[in-house]
Design a protein around this motif. Structure first.
Motif, PDB file in Angstrom:
ATOM      1  N   PRO A  36       0.867  -1.240   0.052  1.00  0.00           N
ATOM      2  CA  PRO A  36       0.005   0.126   0.024  1.00  0.00           C
ATOM      3  C   PRO A  36       0.881   1.294  -0.074  1.00  0.00           C
ATOM      4  N   ALA A  37       0.393   2.166  -0.665  1.00  0.00           N
ATOM      5  CA  ALA A  37       0.959   3.499  -0.850  1.00  0.00           C
ATOM      6  C   ALA A  37       0.211   4.630  -0.720  1.00  0.00           C
ATOM      7  N   ILE A  38       0.414   5.771  -0.556  1.00  0.00           N
ATOM      8  CA  ILE A  38      -0.363   7.012  -0.985  1.00  0.00           C
ATOM      9  C   ILE A  38       0.183   8.153  -1.510  1.00  0.00           C
ATOM     10  N   PHE A  39       0.130   8.882  -2.586  1.00  0.00           N
ATOM     11  CA  PHE A  39       0.646  10.003  -3.128  1.00  0.00           C
ATOM     12  C   PHE A  39       0.062  11.065  -2.500  1.00  0.00           C
ATOM     13  N   GLN A  51       1.025  11.610 -14.423  1.00  0.00           N
ATOM     14  CA  GLN A  51       2.334  11.494 -14.271  1.00  0.00           C
ATOM     15  C   GLN A  51       2.761  10.787 -12.686  1.00  0.00           C
ATOM     16  N   HIS A  52       2.106  11.500 -11.873  1.00  0.00           N
ATOM     17  CA  HIS A  52       2.368  10.894 -10.687  1.00  0.00           C
ATOM     18  C   HIS A  52       2.250   9.437 -10.497  1.00  0.00           C
ATOM     19  N   ARG A  53       1.168   8.954 -11.079  1.00  0.00           N
ATOM     20  CA  ARG A  53       0.799   7.540 -11.144  1.00  0.00           C
ATOM     21  C   ARG A  53       2.133   6.772 -11.330  1.00  0.00           C
ATOM     22  N   ARG A  54       2.967   7.184 -11.991  1.00  0.00           N
ATOM     23  CA  ARG A  54       4.317   6.448 -12.792  1.00  0.00           C
ATOM     24  C   ARG A  54       5.421   6.712 -11.906  1.00  0.00           C
ATOM     25  N   LEU A  55       5.431   7.150 -10.765  1.00  0.00           N
ATOM     26  CA  LEU A  55       6.440   7.032  -9.850  1.00  0.00           C
ATOM     27  C   LEU A  55       6.645   5.688  -9.110  1.00  0.00           C
ATOM     28  N   PHE A  56       5.411   4.826  -9.437  1.00  0.00           N
ATOM     29  CA  PHE A  56       5.604   3.514  -8.747  1.00  0.00           C
ATOM     30  C   PHE A  56       5.587   2.428  -9.673  1.00  0.00           C
ATOM     31  N   ASN A  57       6.260   1.224  -9.408  1.00  0.00           N
ATOM     32  CA  ASN A  57       6.033   0.000 -10.015  1.00  0.00           C
ATOM     33  C   ASN A  57       4.552  -0.594  -9.745  1.00  0.00           C
ATOM     34  N   ILE A  64      -2.898   4.723  -3.838  1.00  0.00           N
ATOM     35  CA  ILE A  64      -4.060   5.567  -4.034  1.00  0.00           C
ATOM     36  C   ILE A  64      -3.672   7.083  -4.081  1.00  0.00           C
ATOM     37  N   LEU A  65      -4.267   7.896  -4.972  1.00  0.00           N
ATOM     38  CA  LEU A  65      -3.853   9.185  -5.443  1.00  0.00           C
ATOM     39  C   LEU A  65      -5.233  10.114  -5.193  1.00  0.00           C
ATOM     40  N   PHE A  66      -5.211  11.120  -4.484  1.00  0.00           N
ATOM     41  CA  PHE A  66      -6.416  11.845  -4.405  1.00  0.00           C
ATOM     42  C   PHE A  66      -6.120  13.448  -4.406  1.00  0.00           C
ATOM     43  N   GLY A 100      -9.032  -0.189   3.764  1.00  0.00           N
ATOM     44  CA  GLY A 100      -8.398  -1.448   4.589  1.00  0.00           C
ATOM     45  C   GLY A 100      -6.924  -1.525   4.920  1.00  0.00           C
ATOM     46  N   PHE A 101      -6.082  -0.484   4.555  1.00  0.00           N
ATOM     47  CA  PHE A 101      -4.678  -0.826   4.813  1.00  0.00           C
ATOM     48  C   PHE A 101      -4.484  -0.410   6.342  1.00  0.00           C
ATOM     49  N   ASP A 102      -3.525  -1.152   6.718  1.00  0.00           N
ATOM     50  CA  ASP A 102      -3.096  -0.976   8.313  1.00  0.00           C
ATOM     51  C   ASP A 102      -1.977   0.075   8.146  1.00  0.00           C
ATOM     52  N   LYS A 103      -1.135  -0.077   7.333  1.00  0.00           N
ATOM     53  CA  LYS A 103       0.055   0.722   7.123  1.00  0.00           C
ATOM     54  C   LYS A 103       0.332   1.233   5.523  1.00  0.00           C
ATOM     55  N   TRP A 104       0.857   2.386   5.338  1.00  0.00           N
ATOM     56  CA  TRP A 104       1.353   2.478   3.848  1.00  0.00           C
ATOM     57  C   TRP A 104       2.457   3.378   3.660  1.00  0.00           C
ATOM     58  N   LEU A 105       3.179   3.368   2.568  1.00  0.00           N
ATOM     59  CA  LEU A 105       4.248   4.275   2.312  1.00  0.00           C
ATOM     60  C   LEU A 105       3.425   5.558   2.038  1.00  0.00           C
ATOM     61  N   VAL A 106       4.139   6.440   2.289  1.00  0.00           N
ATOM     62  CA  VAL A 106       3.487   8.008   1.903  1.00  0.00           C
ATOM     63  C   VAL A 106       4.652   8.569   1.357  1.00  0.00           C
ATOM     64  N   LEU A 107       4.228   9.173  -0.021  1.00  0.00           N
ATOM     65  CA  LEU A 107       5.163   9.896  -0.695  1.00  0.00           C
ATOM     66  C   LEU A 107       4.483  11.304  -1.137  1.00  0.00           C
ATOM     67  N   GLY A 108       5.339  12.283  -0.875  1.00  0.00           N
ATOM     68  CA  GLY A 108       4.792  13.830  -0.739  1.00  0.00           C
ATOM     69  C   GLY A 108       5.930  14.507  -1.329  1.00  0.00           C
ATOM     70  N   GLY A 109       5.452  15.399  -2.325  1.00  0.00           N
ATOM     71  CA  GLY A 109       6.422  16.661  -2.642  1.00  0.00           C
ATOM     72  C   GLY A 109       5.967  18.123  -2.439  1.00  0.00           C
ATOM     73  N   SER A 110       6.965  18.826  -2.173  1.00  0.00           N
ATOM     74  CA  SER A 110       6.600  20.241  -1.895  1.00  0.00           C
ATOM     75  C   SER A 110       5.594  20.460  -0.675  1.00  0.00           C
TER      76      SER A 110
END
Length: 322
Positions: A36-39, A51-57, A64-66, A100-110
């Motif tokens: 799991p990850a969120i941008f 483009q943001h979707r493409r930062l992840f394999n 998840i993006l929002f 339903g994610f317990d934990k996730w990677l969080v990527l944020g810019g600026s």
């Protein structure tokens, strides 16, 4: 140098009613059941892009993006009502629980890095890793650098247009002056002010000029949302205690992270990344020597892809400097 993953379409899109009259648009990409990850996008007030979707394999991530409140496809557009840092943190938690994610990677810019840090410090048990780009701390020093004195010395011609939209007697606090106008004005008059605000940012975010980006910053919906929401956040100091994100870095003690920052980032001083790294033991700092602020600059893209790959367990591809 690593580049973005191939274009990908969301597997799921929708709107989440978060209350207060707001509905946030979300996308789910990649492989359900994977990591799991969120941008978290920047601004505040911009929105997500393909483009943001493409930062992840996409084979390794359930991403998840929002669009944050008032941004992009979220409704109501450009609304600042019930729109604060703490509302957004609640929205992130709503999305995590919904999927339903317990934990996730969080990527944020600026601004997304600001929100990522505030979220991780509030809910450290919900963050597996942090990847931050172009660190903005939401502090007075950062706001003064970009909107009072600092960046003005490096881009004096663009500063003249930005500050020149405000009468001389109000230029001691440009954030407040812009906020007053964006709140009181409507229609074409409001849009003129919004464009002046958004074009200052567009002109300064990359190491080299990008006329196409500067022109796109004039688009009405984009300029209005960015200007109204940014000034709303910045005049309220992002609803953060003074230096809170540095003082509370101890709450990140058990979270591994990677910080990617352009050496010549004019929007967000490299000091931000360095000071955060010093206070966060499990962080790794990559200063991109030929980078500015935007994630699309090659050296920054390279390091972000390497970061998401590493946390997905993908073997490191040697970089040109290794």
């Amino acid at each position: 140098m690593r580049s973005l993953y191939p274009e990908i379409q969301p597997g799921e899109t929708g709107y989440l009613d978060v209350g207060d009259g707001h509905r946030v648009y979300y996308e789910r990409c990649g492989t359900p059941g994977a990591k799991p990850a969120i941008f978290l996008h920047g601004g505040p007030g911009t929105g997500i892009s393909p483009q943001h979707r493409r930062l992840f394999n996409p084979d390794r991530y359930d991403l998840i993006l929002f669009d944050q409140r008032g941004c992009g496809k979220s409704t109501p557009h450009a609304s600042v009502r019930c729109n604060t840092t703490w509302h957004l943190i609640e929205d992130i938690e709503r999305l995590r629980a919904m999927f339903g994610f317990d934990k996730w990677l969080v990527l944020g810019g600026s601004w997304g890095s600001t929100l990522a840090l505030a979220y991780a410090q509030t809910h450290p048990g919900r963050v597996s890793e942090l990847v931050l780009r172009g660190v903005f701390l939401g502090d007075q020093a950062s706001l003064d650098w970009f909107y009072r004195f600092g960046a003005s010395e490096i881009f004096p011609h663009h500063w003249a247009a930005f500050s020149g939209a405000i009468p001389p007697e109000e230029r001691n606090d440009l954030i407040a002056a812009y906020d007053r106008r964006l709140t009181a004005l409507e229609g074409a008059a409001q849009l003129e002010v919004a464009r002046a605000w958004s074009q200052w940012e567009a002109a300064t975010v990359s190491l080299l000029p990008d006329p196409a980006r500067e022109e796109s910053a004039r688009e009405a919906d984009y300029a209005r949302a960015l200007a109204r929401i940014e000034t709303h956040y910045f005049v309220n100091r992002c609803w953060l205690r003074p230096d809170a994100l540095l003082k509370d870095a101890t709450r990140l003690a058990d979270i591994p992270g990677i910080i990617v920052h352009g050496r010549y980032d004019i929007c967000c001083s490299a000091r931000n990344a360095w000071e955060l790294h010093r206070r966060w033991p499990l962080s790794e700092l990559h200063m991109i020597e030929d980078g500015g602020h935007v994630f699309s600059e090659p050296g920054i893209t390279d390091r972000l892809i390497r970061a998401t790959d590493r946390f997905a367990g993908i073997a490191e591809i040697p970089s040109p400097t290794n």
